[in-house]
Scaffold this motif. Structure first.
Motif, mmCIF file in Angstrom:
data_model
loop_
_atom_site.group_PDB
_atom_site.id
_atom_site.type_symbol
_atom_site.label_atom_id
_atom_site.label_comp_id
_atom_site.label_asym_id
_atom_site.label_seq_id
_atom_site.Cartn_x
_atom_site.Cartn_y
_atom_site.Cartn_z
ATOM 1 N N THR A 163 -11.031 3.444 -7.291
ATOM 2 C CA THR A 163 -11.604 4.457 -8.184
ATOM 3 C C THR A 163 -10.570 5.543 -8.495
ATOM 4 O O THR A 163 -10.398 5.947 -9.652
ATOM 5 N N ALA A 164 -9.868 6.019 -7.463
ATOM 6 C CA ALA A 164 -8.824 7.030 -7.659
ATOM 7 C C ALA A 164 -7.721 6.499 -8.559
ATOM 8 O O ALA A 164 -7.212 7.213 -9.431
ATOM 9 N N LYS A 165 -7.361 5.235 -8.377
ATOM 10 C CA LYS A 165 -6.317 4.608 -9.202
ATOM 11 C C LYS A 165 -6.681 4.658 -10.679
ATOM 12 O O LYS A 165 -5.882 5.081 -11.525
ATOM 13 N N TRP A 219 1.317 -5.446 -6.723
ATOM 14 C CA TRP A 219 1.172 -4.170 -7.439
ATOM 15 C C TRP A 219 2.497 -3.511 -7.752
ATOM 16 O O TRP A 219 2.642 -2.861 -8.793
ATOM 17 N N ILE A 220 3.485 -3.670 -6.896
ATOM 18 C CA ILE A 220 4.813 -3.121 -7.197
ATOM 19 C C ILE A 220 5.371 -3.784 -8.457
ATOM 20 O O ILE A 220 5.987 -3.144 -9.308
ATOM 21 N N ALA A 221 5.111 -5.089 -8.596
ATOM 22 C CA ALA A 221 5.667 -5.858 -9.720
ATOM 23 C C ALA A 221 5.002 -5.538 -11.056
ATOM 24 O O ALA A 221 5.663 -5.518 -12.093
ATOM 25 N N VAL A 222 3.681 -5.293 -11.048
ATOM 26 C CA VAL A 222 2.961 -5.237 -12.338
ATOM 27 C C VAL A 222 2.212 -3.927 -12.581
ATOM 28 O O VAL A 222 1.409 -3.849 -13.515
ATOM 29 N N TYR A 223 2.489 -2.885 -11.804
ATOM 30 C CA TYR A 223 1.687 -1.666 -11.927
ATOM 31 C C TYR A 223 1.670 -1.055 -13.332
ATOM 32 O O TYR A 223 0.600 -0.678 -13.824
ATOM 33 N N PRO A 224 2.807 -0.935 -14.029
ATOM 34 C CA PRO A 224 2.755 -0.357 -15.384
ATOM 35 C C PRO A 224 1.843 -1.137 -16.338
ATOM 36 O O PRO A 224 1.169 -0.544 -17.183
ATOM 37 N N VAL A 225 1.817 -2.464 -16.188
ATOM 38 C CA VAL A 225 0.941 -3.301 -17.025
ATOM 39 C C VAL A 225 -0.518 -2.974 -16.739
ATOM 40 O O VAL A 225 -1.342 -2.855 -17.648
ATOM 41 N N ASP A 226 -0.864 -2.785 -15.455
ATOM 42 C CA ASP A 226 -2.241 -2.452 -15.076
ATOM 43 C C ASP A 226 -2.636 -1.083 -15.612
ATOM 44 O O ASP A 226 -3.782 -0.878 -16.018
ATOM 45 N N LEU A 254 -0.180 5.359 -8.368
ATOM 46 C CA LEU A 254 0.467 4.313 -7.570
ATOM 47 C C LEU A 254 0.171 4.464 -6.073
ATOM 48 O O LEU A 254 -0.011 3.463 -5.372
ATOM 49 N N THR A 255 0.089 5.711 -5.580
ATOM 50 C CA THR A 255 -0.150 5.932 -4.144
ATOM 51 C C THR A 255 -1.466 5.324 -3.669
ATOM 52 O O THR A 255 -1.469 4.539 -2.711
ATOM 53 N N PRO A 256 -2.632 5.661 -4.309
ATOM 54 C CA PRO A 256 -3.874 5.017 -3.846
ATOM 55 C C PRO A 256 -3.856 3.506 -4.025
ATOM 56 O O PRO A 256 -4.475 2.768 -3.253
ATOM 57 N N THR A 257 -3.138 3.046 -5.044
ATOM 58 C CA THR A 257 -3.049 1.598 -5.283
ATOM 59 C C THR A 257 -2.347 0.894 -4.136
ATOM 60 O O THR A 257 -2.793 -0.163 -3.673
ATOM 61 N N MET A 258 -1.237 1.463 -3.656
ATOM 62 C CA MET A 258 -0.480 0.822 -2.591
ATOM 63 C C MET A 258 -1.244 0.860 -1.262
ATOM 64 O O MET A 258 -1.192 -0.093 -0.476
ATOM 65 N N ILE A 259 -1.964 1.961 -1.018
ATOM 66 C CA ILE A 259 -2.797 2.029 0.199
ATOM 67 C C ILE A 259 -3.889 0.962 0.122
ATOM 68 O O ILE A 259 -4.105 0.190 1.057
ATOM 69 N N ARG A 260 -4.564 0.919 -1.028
ATOM 70 C CA ARG A 260 -5.626 -0.067 -1.230
ATOM 71 C C ARG A 260 -5.071 -1.483 -1.173
ATOM 72 O O ARG A 260 -5.690 -2.376 -0.584
ATOM 73 N N ALA A 261 -3.907 -1.715 -1.798
ATOM 74 C CA ALA A 261 -3.330 -3.063 -1.862
ATOM 75 C C ALA A 261 -3.128 -3.637 -0.474
ATOM 76 O O ALA A 261 -3.456 -4.804 -0.220
ATOM 77 N N PHE A 262 -2.612 -2.824 0.440
ATOM 78 C CA PHE A 262 -2.333 -3.331 1.784
ATOM 79 C C PHE A 262 -3.621 -3.575 2.557
ATOM 80 O O PHE A 262 -3.820 -4.653 3.134
#
Length: 283
Positions: free
Chosen positions: A14-16, A206-213, A251-259
């Motif tokens: 949601t934060a992302k 997510w590191i690879a495709v974050y701008p697309v998302d 990106l920060t909440p995304t990486m926390i969530r991704a892991f």
């Protein structure tokens, strides 16, 4: 697997979406969490949970089913027996192929999820007068405004994210499992290595495709207020008006969530698969 993924990662997702779509409203992850809690309460973090559950269950069901089929296709292409173990690179290619099929069920449900998550910000920014706060009202609004094809807003962006992203997702997961296995069978790995491998695979994606998302989220959310430019048009507008860093907002909440979420996803997937295989073998 999809249920485990949503249960652990929904607040961060949601934060992302909020930070991707309205980067100027929030200074960072903590600011986003605090403002969301003050304005909407705890339930604000779980907006879009129902479509997120549907999206993740549908996507991962199709994804892992097609992953198995695509592994067989890769075996045929490289000319090996159907029981031969594939390399990590070949598994990554199979996952990438499988993601194209999963996109077809993911795009409509993710559109509804993203709109619900960013509804409050759409009203605050004045882009819409009154928001739709339920899944059904969002679905009805899409059908009335754009018809059934309206659910596929951002389809090209979703494909651009999924196909390369899942190459890194499955590649990272299998590579990490190979590292932890150290010559043993990957099927013998315990829960901790599986959690870490899933988290590593999710982080690679997510590191690879974050701008697309980020572009996809904007197209799907802002199309509530009117027709949006396509992927390239939206991408160029964001870079020109807000700078490249705007593509990495959230990106920060995304990486926390991704892991966390993808660790839970693969752990649930592997153990449920083993349980089902045991039941099948017993028959």
């Amino acid at each position: 697997g999809g249920t485990a993924c949503v249960a652990t990662g929904q607040p961060f997702d949601t934060a992302k979406v909020k930070m991707q779509t309205f980067p100027n409203m929030y200074k960072g992850l903590v600011d986003c969490f605090v403002k969301t809690y003050k304005q909407v309460g705890l339930r604000g973090f779980y907006k879009g949970t129902t479509p997120a559950l549907v999206a993740n269950i549908a996507e991962n069901s199709v994804l892992f089913m097609c992953y198995g089929f695509c592994q067989q296709i890769v075996r045929r292409i490289v000319g090996v027996d159907r029981k031969t173990k594939l390399s990590d690179l070949q598994n990554a290619a199979a996952g990438s192929f499988a993601s194209a099929f999963a996109t077809l069920v993911l795009c409509p449900t993710e559109l509804v999820k993203c709109r619900l998550q960013a509804m409050h910000e759409m009203q605050l920014s004045g882009k819409i007068i009154q928001g739709h706060n339920t899944v059904w009202s969002v679905v009805k609004g899409v059908i009335q405004k754009d018809g059934p094809l309206g659910f596929y807003r951002g389809l090209s962006s979703t494909l651009l994210r999924e196909v390369p992203g899942y190459f890194f997702f499955f590649g990272g997961y299998e590579l990490s499992r190979t590292f932890f296995a150290s010559g043993r069978s990957k099927d013998e790995l315990g829960p901790i290595p599986l959690l870490l491998s899933g988290g590593f695979g999710g982080s690679c994606l997510w590191i690879a495709v974050y701008p697309v998302d980020c572009v996809k989220s904007r197209i799907q959310v802002l199309s509530m207020a009117g027709k949006q430019a396509g992927f390239m048009g939206t991408f160029a507008t964001v870079v020109r008006t807000e700078g490249v860093l705007a593509l990495y907002s959230g990106l920060t909440p995304t990486m926390i969530r991704a892991f966390v979420a993808n660790g839970a996803l693969f752990l649930a997937y592997e153990y449920s698969r083993k349980l089902m295989m045991k039941q099948i073998d017993s028959y």
